[in-house]
Design a protein around this motif. Structure first.
Motif, PDB file in Angstrom:
ATOM      1  N   VAL A   1      -3.890  -4.291  -4.837  1.00 55.53           N
ATOM      2  CA  VAL A   1      -2.958  -3.201  -4.544  1.00 55.53           C
ATOM      3  C   VAL A   1      -1.760  -3.262  -5.492  1.00 55.53           C
ATOM      4  O   VAL A   1      -1.289  -2.232  -5.991  1.00 55.53           O
ATOM      5  CB  VAL A   1      -2.497  -3.262  -3.074  1.00 55.53           C
ATOM      6  CG1 VAL A   1      -1.525  -2.140  -2.764  1.00 55.53           C
ATOM      7  CG2 VAL A   1      -3.705  -3.176  -2.130  1.00 55.53           C
TER       8      VAL A   1
ATOM      9  N   THR B   1      -3.785   5.426   0.377  1.00 57.17           N
ATOM     10  CA  THR B   1      -2.891   4.447   1.010  1.00 57.17           C
ATOM     11  C   THR B   1      -3.598   3.764   2.169  1.00 57.17           C
ATOM     12  O   THR B   1      -3.530   2.535   2.324  1.00 57.17           O
ATOM     13  CB  THR B   1      -1.610   5.132   1.500  1.00 57.17           C
ATOM     14  OG1 THR B   1      -0.912   5.695   0.377  1.00 57.17           O
ATOM     15  CG2 THR B   1      -0.702   4.139   2.202  1.00 57.17           C
TER      16      THR B   1
ATOM     17  N   MET C   1       2.092   1.729  -3.470  1.00 58.99           N
ATOM     18  CA  MET C   1       0.998   2.255  -4.277  1.00 58.99           C
ATOM     19  C   MET C   1       0.815   3.749  -4.046  1.00 58.99           C
ATOM     20  O   MET C   1       0.656   4.531  -4.999  1.00 58.99           O
ATOM     21  CB  MET C   1      -0.291   1.500  -3.948  1.00 58.99           C
ATOM     22  CG  MET C   1      -1.492   1.828  -4.834  1.00 58.99           C
ATOM     23  SD  MET C   1      -2.311   3.415  -4.496  1.00 58.99           S
ATOM     24  CE  MET C   1      -2.632   3.239  -2.750  1.00 58.99           C
TER      25      MET C   1
ATOM     26  N   TRP D   1      -2.817  -1.947  -8.832  1.00 59.47           N
ATOM     27  CA  TRP D   1      -2.954  -0.494  -8.823  1.00 59.47           C
ATOM     28  C   TRP D   1      -1.576   0.171  -8.857  1.00 59.47           C
ATOM     29  O   TRP D   1      -1.357   1.144  -9.585  1.00 59.47           O
ATOM     30  CB  TRP D   1      -3.741  -0.052  -7.591  1.00 59.47           C
ATOM     31  CG  TRP D   1      -4.400   1.288  -7.719  1.00 59.47           C
ATOM     32  CD1 TRP D   1      -3.895   2.398  -8.314  1.00 59.47           C
ATOM     33  CD2 TRP D   1      -5.696   1.653  -7.240  1.00 59.47           C
ATOM     34  NE1 TRP D   1      -4.768   3.437  -8.222  1.00 59.47           N
ATOM     35  CE2 TRP D   1      -5.885   3.013  -7.578  1.00 59.47           C
ATOM     36  CE3 TRP D   1      -6.683   1.000  -6.538  1.00 59.47           C
ATOM     37  CZ2 TRP D   1      -7.045   3.706  -7.236  1.00 59.47           C
ATOM     38  CZ3 TRP D   1      -7.834   1.687  -6.212  1.00 59.47           C
ATOM     39  CH2 TRP D   1      -8.014   3.022  -6.562  1.00 59.47           C
TER      40      TRP D   1
ATOM     41  N   LEU E   1      -6.713   1.578   0.791  1.00 61.26           N
ATOM     42  CA  LEU E   1      -6.367   0.338   0.114  1.00 61.26           C
ATOM     43  C   LEU E   1      -5.555  -0.625   0.976  1.00 61.26           C
ATOM     44  O   LEU E   1      -5.323  -1.763   0.565  1.00 61.26           O
ATOM     45  CB  LEU E   1      -5.593   0.640  -1.167  1.00 61.26           C
ATOM     46  CG  LEU E   1      -6.394   1.278  -2.302  1.00 61.26           C
ATOM     47  CD1 LEU E   1      -5.516   1.533  -3.506  1.00 61.26           C
ATOM     48  CD2 LEU E   1      -7.562   0.401  -2.705  1.00 61.26           C
TER      49      LEU E   1
ATOM     50  N   PRO F   1       0.813  -1.219   0.000  1.00 59.56           N
ATOM     51  CA  PRO F   1       0.000   0.000   0.000  1.00 59.56           C
ATOM     52  C   PRO F   1       0.848   1.272   0.000  1.00 59.56           C
ATOM     53  O   PRO F   1       0.479   2.273  -0.646  1.00 59.56           O
ATOM     54  CB  PRO F   1      -0.823  -0.125   1.292  1.00 59.56           C
ATOM     55  CG  PRO F   1      -0.941  -1.583   1.512  1.00 59.56           C
ATOM     56  CD  PRO F   1       0.373  -2.152   1.064  1.00 59.56           C
TER      57      PRO F   1
END
Length: 592
Positions: A551, A540, A509, A554, A543, A506
């Protein structure tokens, strides 16, 4: 007051006392008893289906016991197949003990997923088949409490079917041959011989029941769990929530099936595909736990005295693997059986995505790599549109100084400011909407990929590189123990183990999202700019509890977008935040 008046009041008082006492001690209890009887009648009417016999409703267990104890309550036949194991109850010929060999409860042990559970255990879930008749005197047909006799066979395998028999007191002889294939499909072939001496009308029915909502129910708009059916090619469904609200459904047609589905698993009863049937969903109220039911009843057929009737139905109990569902659909001829997967309203995208993921997993050997490859393929297909959008953003960013000069020059005069901006757009050949419009087609693609990954059973327990052992579970690392470097497990603490427990992916991401925002032209409004700058942090945290596969998708999608956008920005002569950061680092390294 005269004596006559006093006697009248006394008489009225006595009458009132007598009426009150009669109401309290005679009429009251009688009324309560009448209401109780009426309630019992209404309850029995609720539980009884006009086309299903009373034997179709098994009694609820008085107490809940462990699974093994519940299984020991009646005679059973062992099931041993490549995809399933368990047992079949001779009481009702009920499939209520099915475990899935190819799917385990957790990644740390090899305990198979228990899909179907017997009456008396937790989360009762079973499927079975029976007969009913509208002909008077035939109320003893096979149902939930029927004791079948094992005539031949000892263990149900793909190579060794079993044969059950039952003779009804009304004069009907039932012979049932049950077979199982290499996957999750049970075939039930019945032969009914009419020895009653009179013609009888028979209807075959099948049902699936689930008591209470699933323990691992997924509350997400991308997932459907509940009762579903295909009737005459049309999908009908009702979620557990709607069933709890008393929603009942009835549809009639030819060809299809009924079932109860969870995120990855399903049990379905399949009628003869050439016979008309009526599918029904209903909720049976049983105290604290409701029983949810999906059933069908085939159209009645007359069997003359001395003649026989042959009938074949099926029960599916297993995982919603696309290849298996399509094999059943094509080879057995069950209409639209692959609709058991929740394709969503973007089915025209999710179906090819699932097919592509399956193909890519077979080629690359890992589902995580299949996700990365599919994302790259989508990026390549969408490249022309994305290229136009990023090129427009690059032009907008290049004229940011001129736009700031116009706003400063005209100040509060909004009309002149807008006129000057429009003239600037015309001179520089910029369309302010060009950066947004090409992105619109990408929105349904993103949601379709999200739907695909969230429902893909192939992602369940699929490992990835590094610390990700299950792509369908959240990133197991935690920022509060430095992602496992400190021998401390904060997952049991509510705040830092749950709400603030952010894993490594995360954070990756969030960084890729921040990098993508840094390449975009900043919003003209300072407050809006601050909100946009805060979004990567918000996403953050949002997700962090999502499946790691989502994740990773993404983050990879963001990385590809950043790479593409950076190249386009540099091609248009824009200095990006990355360039500025690199320049600062080089300057510091030189000691300037």
């Amino acid at each position: 007051m005269g004596e006559d008046q006093r006697n009248l009041f006394i008489a009225l008082g006595l009458i009132l006392v007598i009426l009150t006492g009669y109401q309290m001690f005679v009429m009251g209890p009688a009324e309560e008893e009448r209401r109780a009887e009426q309630a019992a009648v209404e309850a029995s009417q609720e539980l009884a289906d006009p086309d299903l016999p009373a034997s179709a409703l098994e009694p609820a267990a008085a107490t809940t016991v462990d699974r093994e104890t519940a299984l020991g309550g009646n005679q059973r036949v062992t099931i041993d197949a490549p995809s399933v194991l368990g047992s079949l109850s001779l009481t009702g010929a009920r499939l209520d003990d099915v475990r899935l060999r190819r799917h385990t409860e957790t990644i740390d042990d090899d305990t198979p997923v228990a899909l179907l559970n017997p009456i008396g255990s937790d989360h009762v879930f079973y499927a079975r088949d029976g007969w009913t008749s509208a002909t008077s005197g035939f109320t003893d047909l096979p149902g939930g409490s029927t004791e079948w006799t094992l005539a031949s066979g000892s263990t149900l395998t793909p190579d060794t079917p079993i044969t059950l028999t039952y003779d009804s007191p009304s004069g009907l002889h039932f012979e049932r041959v049950i077979s199982v294939d290499d996957n999750y499909l049970f075939t039930l072939t019945d032969t009914v011989t009419n020895n009653s001496g009179q013609e009888v009308e028979l209807s075959r029915y099948g049902l699936v029941r689930h008591e209470g909502r699933p323990a691992d129910e997924t509350r997400n708009m991308a997932v459907f769990e509940g009762a579903l059916a295909v009737v005459d090619g049309a999908m009908v469904r009702s979620s557990f929530g709607k069933l709890e609200d008393g929603n009942q459904t009835e549809e009639s047609g030819t060809g299809g099936w009924v079932g109860i589905t969870q995120r990855y698993w399903m049990a379905a009863a399949v009628p003869d595909q050439d016979r008309p049937f009526t599918a029904r969903f209903r909720t049976i109220e049983r105290g604290e736990i409701d029983a949810f039911e999906a059933s069908y009843v085939e159209q009645a057929i007359a069997v003359p005295a001395g003649e026989s009737l042959a009938s074949t139905t099926r029960i599916f109990a297993g995982a919603k693997e696309l290849g298996v569902l399509q094999q059943v659909q094509n080879e057995v001829g069950i209409e639209r059986f692959d609709m058991a997967i929740n394709w969503g309203w973007l089915w025209f995208l999710t179906r090819p995505f699932v097919w592509l993921l399956t193909m890519l997993e077979g080629a690359l050997g890992q589902f995580g790599l299949a996700i990365l490859a599919l994302t790259l393929m989508v990026k390549i297909v969408m490249f022309p549109l994305a290229n136009r959008a990023y090129a427009s953003m690059a032009k907008m960013k290049a004229v940011q100084p001129k736009m700031a000069e116009i706003k400063e020059r005209y100040g509060a005069d909004q009309q002149k400011q807008q006129q000057a901006l429009m003239e600037l757009y015309k001179t520089e050949k910029i369309n302010p909407l060009a950066g947004c419009l090409p992105i619109l087609p990408q929105i349904p693609i993103f949601f379709a990929l999200y739907q695909t990954l969230f429902n893909a059973i192939e992602m369940r327990h699929a490992p990835f590189f590094g610390w990700i052992r299950d792509l369908s579970a959240a990133d197991p690392t935690n920022i509060w123990n430095l992602f496992g470097l400190i021998p401390y497990d904060p997952t049991g603490i509510w705040l830092i183990g749950g709400v603030l427990g952010i894993g490594a992916w995360p954070i990756i991401m969030g960084l890729t999202m921040a990098a993508q925002q840094a390449l975009n032209p900043p919003p003209p409004d300072p407050m809006q700019a601050r909100i946009f700058a805060f979004l990567p942090i918000v996403f953050t945290f949002i997700l962090a509890p999502f499946a790691a596969g989502l994740v990773i998708y993404w983050a990879w999608n963001n990385f590809l977008s950043v790479l593409q956008q950076y190249i386009i920005m540099r091609r248009h002569g824009n200095e990006t935040q990355v360039d500025k950061l690199v320049a600062r680092l080089l300057k510091r390294d030189r000691g300037d």
